[in-house]
Structure formats: structure tokens, C-alpha cells
Design a protein around this motif. Structure first.
Motif, PDB file in Angstrom:
ATOM      1  N   HIS A 168      38.168  32.410  37.061  1.00 36.13           N
ATOM      2  CA  HIS A 168      37.442  33.185  38.069  1.00 36.13           C
ATOM      3  C   HIS A 168      36.438  34.174  37.495  1.00 36.13           C
ATOM      4  N   ALA A 169      36.432  34.372  36.187  1.00 39.30           N
ATOM      5  CA  ALA A 169      35.484  35.305  35.583  1.00 39.30           C
ATOM      6  C   ALA A 169      34.072  34.717  35.612  1.00 39.30           C
ATOM      7  N   ARG A 170      33.108  35.601  35.684  1.00 39.02           N
ATOM      8  CA  ARG A 170      31.711  35.152  35.626  1.00 39.02           C
ATOM      9  C   ARG A 170      31.269  34.967  34.174  1.00 39.02           C
ATOM     10  N   ALA A 171      31.541  35.983  33.334  1.00 41.20           N
ATOM     11  CA  ALA A 171      31.075  35.870  31.963  1.00 41.20           C
ATOM     12  C   ALA A 171      32.014  36.511  30.953  1.00 41.20           C
ATOM     13  N   ARG A 172      32.942  37.371  31.397  1.00 34.54           N
ATOM     14  CA  ARG A 172      33.707  38.135  30.412  1.00 34.54           C
ATOM     15  C   ARG A 172      35.148  38.368  30.870  1.00 34.54           C
ATOM     16  N   ILE A 173      36.055  38.341  29.873  1.00 35.39           N
ATOM     17  CA  ILE A 173      37.474  38.674  30.055  1.00 35.39           C
ATOM     18  C   ILE A 173      37.818  39.734  29.009  1.00 35.39           C
ATOM     19  N   ASP A 225      38.945  40.691  34.437  1.00 42.23           N
ATOM     20  CA  ASP A 225      37.824  39.746  34.500  1.00 42.23           C
ATOM     21  C   ASP A 225      36.720  40.354  35.361  1.00 42.23           C
ATOM     22  N   ASP A 226      35.515  39.777  35.247  1.00 43.02           N
ATOM     23  CA  ASP A 226      34.372  40.295  35.999  1.00 43.02           C
ATOM     24  C   ASP A 226      34.017  39.396  37.172  1.00 43.02           C
ATOM     25  N   GLY A 227      35.047  38.743  37.729  1.00 41.96           N
ATOM     26  CA  GLY A 227      34.815  37.892  38.891  1.00 41.96           C
ATOM     27  C   GLY A 227      34.713  38.699  40.174  1.00 41.96           C
ATOM     28  N   HIS A 228      35.038  38.043  41.266  1.00 45.10           N
ATOM     29  CA  HIS A 228      34.912  38.705  42.568  1.00 45.10           C
ATOM     30  C   HIS A 228      36.154  39.500  42.960  1.00 45.10           C
ATOM     31  N   GLY A 229      37.231  39.433  42.179  1.00 46.57           N
ATOM     32  CA  GLY A 229      38.424  40.227  42.458  1.00 46.57           C
ATOM     33  C   GLY A 229      39.272  39.658  43.593  1.00 46.57           C
ATOM     34  N   ILE A 230      40.278  40.431  43.935  1.00 46.77           N
ATOM     35  CA  ILE A 230      41.220  40.038  44.994  1.00 46.77           C
ATOM     36  C   ILE A 230      41.251  41.149  46.031  1.00 46.77           C
ATOM     37  N   ALA A 231      41.076  40.787  47.284  1.00 45.93           N
ATOM     38  CA  ALA A 231      41.075  41.773  48.358  1.00 45.93           C
ATOM     39  C   ALA A 231      42.432  42.478  48.428  1.00 45.93           C
ATOM     40  N   PRO A 232      42.462  43.753  48.828  1.00 46.10           N
ATOM     41  CA  PRO A 232      43.731  44.507  48.863  1.00 46.10           C
ATOM     42  C   PRO A 232      44.808  43.841  49.692  1.00 46.10           C
ATOM     43  N   GLU A 233      44.441  43.164  50.803  1.00 43.70           N
ATOM     44  CA  GLU A 233      45.471  42.556  51.653  1.00 43.70           C
ATOM     45  C   GLU A 233      46.152  41.358  51.002  1.00 43.70           C
ATOM     46  N   HIS A 234      45.576  40.852  49.908  1.00 43.61           N
ATOM     47  CA  HIS A 234      46.163  39.692  49.236  1.00 43.61           C
ATOM     48  C   HIS A 234      46.891  40.063  47.949  1.00 43.61           C
ATOM     49  N   ARG A 235      46.790  41.309  47.519  1.00 41.46           N
ATOM     50  CA  ARG A 235      47.279  41.642  46.178  1.00 41.46           C
ATOM     51  C   ARG A 235      48.797  41.552  46.044  1.00 41.46           C
ATOM     52  N   GLU A 236      49.534  41.835  47.096  1.00 39.10           N
ATOM     53  CA  GLU A 236      50.989  41.712  47.029  1.00 39.10           C
ATOM     54  C   GLU A 236      51.446  40.273  47.177  1.00 39.10           C
ATOM     55  N   LYS A 237      50.647  39.443  47.836  1.00 41.84           N
ATOM     56  CA  LYS A 237      51.062  38.079  48.142  1.00 41.84           C
ATOM     57  C   LYS A 237      50.701  37.072  47.062  1.00 41.84           C
ATOM     58  N   VAL A 258      48.494  43.691  40.530  1.00 39.25           N
ATOM     59  CA  VAL A 258      47.068  43.393  40.440  1.00 39.25           C
ATOM     60  C   VAL A 258      46.308  44.497  41.161  1.00 39.25           C
ATOM     61  N   THR A 259      45.237  44.967  40.531  1.00 36.85           N
ATOM     62  CA  THR A 259      44.367  45.982  41.116  1.00 36.85           C
ATOM     63  C   THR A 259      42.922  45.550  40.893  1.00 36.85           C
ATOM     64  N   GLU A 260      42.011  46.442  41.184  1.00 37.82           N
ATOM     65  CA  GLU A 260      40.587  46.166  40.965  1.00 37.82           C
ATOM     66  C   GLU A 260      40.201  46.553  39.545  1.00 37.82           C
ATOM     67  N   SER A 261      39.471  45.692  38.877  1.00 33.20           N
ATOM     68  CA  SER A 261      39.055  45.940  37.500  1.00 33.20           C
ATOM     69  C   SER A 261      37.800  46.804  37.462  1.00 33.20           C
ATOM     70  N   PRO A 262      37.666  47.653  36.451  1.00 34.97           N
ATOM     71  CA  PRO A 262      36.402  48.388  36.293  1.00 34.97           C
ATOM     72  C   PRO A 262      35.199  47.469  36.086  1.00 34.97           C
ATOM     73  N   GLU A 263      35.460  46.235  35.647  1.00 37.11           N
ATOM     74  CA  GLU A 263      34.372  45.275  35.450  1.00 37.11           C
ATOM     75  C   GLU A 263      33.992  44.564  36.746  1.00 37.11           C
ATOM     76  N   GLY A 264      34.647  44.908  37.846  1.00 40.41           N
ATOM     77  CA  GLY A 264      34.290  44.352  39.142  1.00 40.41           C
ATOM     78  C   GLY A 264      35.203  43.259  39.647  1.00 40.41           C
ATOM     79  N   GLY A 265      36.006  42.662  38.784  1.00 43.99           N
ATOM     80  CA  GLY A 265      36.887  41.579  39.196  1.00 43.99           C
ATOM     81  C   GLY A 265      38.311  42.049  39.434  1.00 43.99           C
TER      82      GLY A 265
END
Length: 448
Positions: A357-362, A379-391, A430-437
Motif C-alpha cells: 500500500h505504500a506509494r514510495a517509502r516504508i 508507509d506513505d500510502g493512503h492510511g486506514i480510516a479511524p472507523e476501520h482501525r480496530e477491525k 494501527v494509527t496514522e503515520s507522520p508520512e501520511g499512510g
């Protein structure tokens, strides 16, 4: 032969009801205790008669001693009792016949020791002592009485006590029967309720706060775990069947296309697709087997594992041509107590998920904090929405976006990560990465 008989008797005994066995044992123990008491009590009747006779003889002996000291004839005593005056050789000096005493018994009486003659029928009790007459001569004064009913009292007492023991044991057995019946009635109601208990329902708790209530509460907890396990198994079986159906159907269709079209180029393309689907199917089956072994409690043996070294090895296993992998690894070793295969599984799944799922970097980070070791994969992908992080750590759960089945995942990788980490006392989130993913954080207990 005795061993076979013992086993047969044991099987017959165990086939009887609990109420019967408790009542039988209680009645038998009560009967043995009562019979023992009857025997001991009947044996005490004789000493009691002797003690009673001594209490009557001592005043007569005291009076006779006073008469002899005063130089007067000793009073013969009441009817059934006699007082005799003898010389130290046992010869009567009161003009009467010699008493039926042996030389040994005469010596005991001169020493002040009472004598019980059980050889006579009925037995006779004697008390005696030596006293000085007014002329200075030594006289042996003895008093005796017949113990009428000595043997009959013991025998009659034993017979009556045996009858009382039988009656008492029978009464105790009946009381035990009804007491056990009353005590087991809630158990019978509980058994009947359990036999008719539908799924999702629980046993009624008895009103009394006793052991049966604790048993019912424990059974309700067991039923809750059973229902939960059954629901999880049904869900797991349905999801597994659904997931297996897709690659198997794809392989079958592609194989049929290859058979129907003998074109070598088309066949080669189909075989390449079959290889991809086969790898997907193999990964899915391996994940299912790993989860099944985990559910069965089959954990591999734990040993010290260096997460830093394992992270370097996992990065080297990534296929070439993927995103750039940056590292922030601790300078020394970070030891945790786990199975090496478990740590590799966590790293491989997190890195593959990030590479997918990363665009260019891990970015992979391993560091040690106090009593814990942290593994962080960004990763610098699109991330995971908060409502999906527990599931996302649930089995077969996939977010319907770029992290969907089109990406090749089976929905088991993150579930395996959460399973192997938690069973070693760790945690994953899982949380939001500083790199955006997405940022996956794994925490293990450090090995001290």
C-alpha cells in the motif's frame, strides 16, 4: 480373583446414584461408631458397679476400724455386706468362718489394695486395711459385698445398646437420604434446565449463595464461552469456505481455458495466472492452519529473539523493485521472549502489507523503552480510516479501498499478527503515520 471381584464391585458401586452412595456410607459409618460406643459403654458398666460398691463399703470399713481400735467387736454391716477381722495371716479372730480369699488377695488387702473376685458367681468386692488393736496386735479388717447382676448388667446393656445403635443408624440413614435428596434437588433442576436449554440462554441461579450457585455461575460462564466459540467457529468456517472458493474457482476456470485453447502463448499466460492464484491459495491455507493451531493452544516454544536482527532479515526478504525501505534500528540487540517463527511472521506480514500500500517509502523502527520493545512500521500510502482501525485485526476483514482483495490480501495477515503478539503478552495497534499512510505499532515485553 480378588482383583477381578474388586473391579466388578467397584463398577457396580459407581453405577449407583450419588444419593444412594452417600446414604450408604453415612449409615455404615454411623452404625460402626454406634456399635463401638455400645461395646465400650457396656464394658464400662462393670467398673461403674464396682465404684458404687466401693462408695458403700468405705463407711463400713471406717466404722469397723474404729471398733477394732477401741477393742470392740466389728459391726457386721448391712444386709449383703460383711465386715471381718483377721490376723495378719488371714485367720479369723472374730469367731467366723475364714473368708474366701487367697494368700495373694490377703497380701493386696493388707497393702490397702481393693480386691475384685471375678471367679465367684456373682463376683465379690473386698476392701481392707491393717489396724492396731488396744493390746498392740495387728489386725486385718476387711469388708466385702456381692456384686449382684455384674455380668447380666453388662450383657443386657450391650444388647440394648446394639438395638439402640441399629435404630440410630437407621434413623441417621433415613435423615441422610432425605437431606441429600433435598440438597441435590437444585442440581436435578439444573440438569433438567440444561437439557432443555436453547442456544444463548443461561441456567437460572439458585437463590441461596452457596456452592450450587457458584457451580451454576461457572456453568453459565462455560456456556458463554461455548456459544462464543461456536459462533466464532461458524463465522470462521463460513469465511474460510468463501475465501477458498475464490482462488479454487479461478484456478479451475483458467485451467479449463488452457485446455480448451491449445495456443501455447495463451496457455503460458493462463499458467502464470494459475501460479499467482496458487500462491494466494497456499498463503490462505497456511494462515488458516496457523490460526487453527493457535485456537487449539499449540504454541511453539518461546526463546530469546533479537527483534533488530529479525527486522534486518525480514527487510532482506522483501522482493526487489518495491518501495524504498528506511530503518531506524536500535544500536544494540532488543531481546524478546517469543518463537523466532512468530517474530518473522509479524515482520513479514507488516512489511508486505506496507509494501502493498505504500506509494514510495516504508520506514521500519525498532527501539527499546524500559521493559518493552517497540516495532513500528510506517508507509506513505493512503492510511486506514479511524472507523476501520480496530477491525483490521479481525479475521477476513478488509477495508473496501486500495487495501481490498484486489491487492492480493486474504484478510488473515493482520489477524495473525495480532494473535501471535497478544498471546505473548504484547499489543498491536494501527494509527496514522507522520508520512501520511498507516503506522503499525507492535509492543513486546522485553526479555530481562
Amino acid at each position: 480373583m480378588s482383583g477381578v471381584l474388586g473391579r466388578v464391585v467397584g463398577r457396580l458401586w459407581l453405577r449407583r446414584s450419588l444419593r444412594f452412595r452417600i446414604t450408604t456410607v453415612g449409615t455404615a459409618v454411623t452404625l460402626v461408631v454406634f456399635l463401638t460406643l455400645a461395646l465400650v459403654t457396656s464394658r464400662l458398666i462393670g467398673p461403674l458397679l464396682v465404684t458404687a460398691a466401693d462408695e458403700q463399703l468405705r463407711p463400713i470399713l471406717t466404722a469397723a476400724l474404729a471398733d477394732v481400735r477401741a477393742g470392740q467387736p466389728a459391726d457386721a454391716g448391712p444386709v449383703g455386706m460383711e465386715a471381718r477381722v483377721l490376723d495378719t495371716a488371714g485367720v479369723p479372730v472374730d469367731g467366723g468362718d475364714p473368708p474366701p480369699l487367697s494368700p495373694g488377695e490377703l497380701r493386696d488387702l493388707k497393702a490397702g489394695t481393693p480386691v475384685l473376685r471375678l471367679s465367684e458367681d456373682p463376683p465379690r468386692r473386698w476392701l481392707g486395711t491393717v489396724v492396731s488393736a488396744p493390746d498392740g496386735s495387728q489386725r486385718l479388717v476387711v469388708v466385702g459385698t456381692i456384686l449382684t447382676g455384674y455380668w447380666a448388667a453388662q450383657h443386657r446393656a450391650f444388647d440394648w445398646l446394639v438395638v439402640a445403635a441399629l435404630i440410630g443408624s437407621a434413623a441417621g440413614g433415613i435423615a441422610t437420604w432425605f437431606s441429600v435428596r433435598s440438597a441435590l434437588r437444585p442440581v436435578e433442576r439444573m440438569r433438567a434446565a440444561a437439557a432443555e436449554l436453547p442456544a444463548g440462554r443461561r441456567l437460572p441461579l439458585p437463590s441461596a449463595h452457596d456452592e450450587l450457585r457458584s457451580l451454576a455461575a461457572a456453568l453459565n460462564a462455560l456456556l458463554a464461552r461455548r456459544d462464543e466459540a461456536s459462533a466464532r467457529l461458524r463465522r470462521f468456517t463460513g469465511d474460510a469456505a468463501h475465501e477458498l472458493r475464490s482462488p479454487v474457482a479461478s484456478i479451475r476456470v483458467q485451467a479449463e481455458v488452457a485446455v480448451a485453447n491449445p495456443d501455447p502463448e495463451l496457455s503460458q499466460e493462463v499458467l502464470a495466472d494459475v501460479v499467482v492464484e496458487s500462491e494466494r491459495l497456499s498463503t490462505l491455507v497456511d494462515g488458516l492452519l496457523a490460526l487453527a493451531r493457535s485456537d487449539a493452544g499449540e504454541w511453539p516454544a518461546a526463546m530469546p529473539v533479537d527483534v533488530v536482527a529479525a527486522a534486518r532479515a525480514a527487510i532482506d526478504r522483501l522482493p526487489p523493485g518495491g518501495p524504498v525501505v528506511g530503518t531506524h534500528l536500535a544500536p544494540g540487540a532488543c531481546w524478546v521472549e517469543a518463537a523466532p517463527a512468530e517474530v518473522d511472521l509479524v515482520l513479514d506480514n507488516l512489511l508486505r502489507n506496507a509494501a502493498r500500500h505504500a506509494r514510495a517509502r516504508i520506514t521500519v523502527t525498532v527501539l527499546s523503552r524500559a521493559h518493552t520493545v517497540w516495532l513500528v512500521v510506517d508507509d506513505d500510502g493512503h492510511g486506514i480510516a479511524p472507523e476501520h482501525r480496530e477491525k483490521v485485526f479481525d479475521r477476513f476483514y478488509r477495508v473496501q479501498d486500495d487495501r481490498s482483495r484486489d491487492s492480493g490480501g486474504a484478510g488473515l495477515g493482520l489477524a495473525l499478527v495480532a494473535e501471535v503478539v497478544r498471546r505473548r503478552g504484547g499489543a498491536v495497534k494501527v494509527t496514522e503515520s507522520p508520512e501520511g499512510g498507516a503506522r503499525f505499532q507492535v509492543r513486546w515485553r522485553a526479555l530481562t
